[in-house]
Design a protein around this motif. Structure first.
Motif, PDB file in Angstrom:
ATOM      1  N   VAL A 134       0.847  -1.204   0.000  1.00 36.32           N
ATOM      2  CA  VAL A 134       0.000   0.000   0.000  1.00 36.32           C
ATOM      3  C   VAL A 134       0.877   1.246   0.000  1.00 36.32           C
ATOM      4  O   VAL A 134       0.622   2.184  -0.763  1.00 36.32           O
ATOM      5  CB  VAL A 134      -0.969  -0.003   1.210  1.00 36.32           C
ATOM      6  CG1 VAL A 134      -1.654   1.357   1.363  1.00 36.32           C
ATOM      7  CG2 VAL A 134      -2.010  -1.106   1.060  1.00 36.32           C
ATOM      8  N   ALA A 135       1.910   1.253   0.812  1.00 36.02           N
ATOM      9  CA  ALA A 135       2.814   2.409   0.866  1.00 36.02           C
ATOM     10  C   ALA A 135       3.476   2.656  -0.482  1.00 36.02           C
ATOM     11  O   ALA A 135       3.610   3.803  -0.918  1.00 36.02           O
ATOM     12  CB  ALA A 135       3.875   2.192   1.948  1.00 36.02           C
ATOM     13  N   ALA A 136       3.856   1.591  -1.164  1.00 38.45           N
ATOM     14  CA  ALA A 136       4.490   1.734  -2.479  1.00 38.45           C
ATOM     15  C   ALA A 136       3.478   2.158  -3.545  1.00 38.45           C
ATOM     16  O   ALA A 136       3.819   2.879  -4.478  1.00 38.45           O
ATOM     17  CB  ALA A 136       5.159   0.422  -2.880  1.00 38.45           C
ATOM     18  N   ALA A 137       2.224   1.722  -3.384  1.00 32.59           N
ATOM     19  CA  ALA A 137       1.193   2.043  -4.374  1.00 32.59           C
ATOM     20  C   ALA A 137       0.593   3.429  -4.149  1.00 32.59           C
ATOM     21  O   ALA A 137       0.023   4.013  -5.071  1.00 32.59           O
ATOM     22  CB  ALA A 137       0.089   0.992  -4.345  1.00 32.59           C
ATOM     23  N   ALA A 138       0.686   3.935  -2.926  1.00 30.94           N
ATOM     24  CA  ALA A 138       0.132   5.254  -2.599  1.00 30.94           C
ATOM     25  C   ALA A 138       1.187   6.085  -1.858  1.00 30.94           C
ATOM     26  O   ALA A 138       1.021   6.435  -0.695  1.00 30.94           O
ATOM     27  CB  ALA A 138      -1.122   5.089  -1.745  1.00 30.94           C
ATOM     28  N   PRO A 139       2.292   6.400  -2.562  1.00 34.37           N
ATOM     29  CA  PRO A 139       3.412   7.072  -1.879  1.00 34.37           C
ATOM     30  C   PRO A 139       3.096   8.476  -1.372  1.00 34.37           C
ATOM     31  O   PRO A 139       3.786   8.975  -0.498  1.00 34.37           O
ATOM     32  CB  PRO A 139       4.510   7.099  -2.942  1.00 34.37           C
ATOM     33  CG  PRO A 139       3.792   6.990  -4.242  1.00 34.37           C
ATOM     34  CD  PRO A 139       2.553   6.185  -3.974  1.00 34.37           C
ATOM     35  N   THR A 140       2.064   9.113  -1.898  1.00 36.20           N
ATOM     36  CA  THR A 140       1.756  10.481  -1.477  1.00 36.20           C
ATOM     37  C   THR A 140       0.697  10.543  -0.383  1.00 36.20           C
ATOM     38  O   THR A 140       0.343  11.638   0.060  1.00 36.20           O
ATOM     39  CB  THR A 140       1.284  11.323  -2.685  1.00 36.20           C
ATOM     40  OG1 THR A 140       0.111  10.716  -3.238  1.00 36.20           O
ATOM     41  CG2 THR A 140       2.370  11.415  -3.745  1.00 36.20           C
ATOM     42  N   ALA A 141       0.200   9.405   0.060  1.00 34.36           N
ATOM     43  CA  ALA A 141      -0.811   9.402   1.120  1.00 34.36           C
ATOM     44  C   ALA A 141      -0.220   9.963   2.407  1.00 34.36           C
ATOM     45  O   ALA A 141       0.931   9.684   2.742  1.00 34.36           O
ATOM     46  CB  ALA A 141      -1.325   7.985   1.353  1.00 34.36           C
ATOM     47  N   ASP A 142      -1.009  10.757   3.114  1.00 36.11           N
ATOM     48  CA  ASP A 142      -0.538  11.368   4.363  1.00 36.11           C
ATOM     49  C   ASP A 142      -0.219  10.311   5.422  1.00 36.11           C
ATOM     50  O   ASP A 142       0.782  10.399   6.109  1.00 36.11           O
ATOM     51  CB  ASP A 142      -1.586  12.334   4.919  1.00 36.11           C
ATOM     52  CG  ASP A 142      -1.713  13.591   4.067  1.00 36.11           C
ATOM     53  OD1 ASP A 142      -0.762  13.900   3.323  1.00 36.11           O
ATOM     54  OD2 ASP A 142      -2.768  14.236   4.138  1.00 36.11           O
TER      55      ASP A 142
END
Length: 195
Positions: free
Chosen positions: A140-148
């Motif tokens: 998830v972190a790699a797929a959504a790197p801009t998430a707060d």
């Protein structure tokens, strides 16, 4: 293979594996609530007291059966994600496999997440589930790197997917959305959380 050869092969299998295998084979038919120790020992062809050495409690045997379910699910994840090249693609196929596993093996899926039933069993299922979730969170972190808050996104996504899987396992999903392809539904959920 003759019936005699089959009996000999089963009898030579280690007792722990025979008991777990018998429980796995019976689980979908009778459900965890009805999966008794006597029935498992009878199916494994051993005496009622035989499991005590490997499984001091019924709960310990159920936890070992659940561990086999997790191993099967992890294997499915590995096979499904083998061709995926991006973290998002890996999440997509793993999430779809999760929901399909719940639909194909509803009693196993339900048992795997019955922490109230399995807690204190001695099987240490957390050694399986926590690394599995950490892998999911890393994707998830790699797929959504801009998430707060990537961890919060991972938790929200997993709980959403788990809800769909639970509805699939108890056959409620098709009552609510009968014409929905679960892979499409999973893709929509991923799009919402990873936007």
């Amino acid at each position: 293979m003759s019936a005699v050869d089959n009996v000999c092969m089963v009898a030579s299998e280690p007792l722990r594996e025979r008991l777990v295998g018998a429980g796995v084979d019976m689980l979908e038919e009778v459900g965890a609530a009805q999966l008794g120790l006597r029935a498992i020992t009878r199916a494994a062809g051993v005496s009622h007291g035989a499991p005590r050495r490997h499984f001091p409690t019924h709960r310990a045997l159920l936890a070992a059966i659940a561990a086999r379910g997790f191993a099967d699910l992890i294997e499915r994840f590995a096979q499904a994600a083998a061709g995926a090249t991006t973290p998002r693609e890996q999440l997509q196929v793993m999430a779809a496999e999760y929901v399909e596993f719940a639909g194909e093996r509803p009693e196993m899926f339900t048992l795997m997440f019955r922490h109230d039933l399995l807690e204190g069993s001695g099987e240490n299922l957390r050694s399986i589930t926590l690394p599995l979730f950490e892998r999911f969170a890393a994707l998830v972190a790699a797929a959504a790197p801009t998430a707060d808050d990537q961890r919060a996104v991972a938790i929200a996504l997993w709980t959403n997917l788990h809800g769909i899987a639970a509805l699939q396992a108890n056959r409620s999903l098709r009552l609510v959305v009968p014409a929905t392809d679960t892979r499409v539904l999973v893709a929509q959920v991923l799009a919402l959380h990873l936007a």
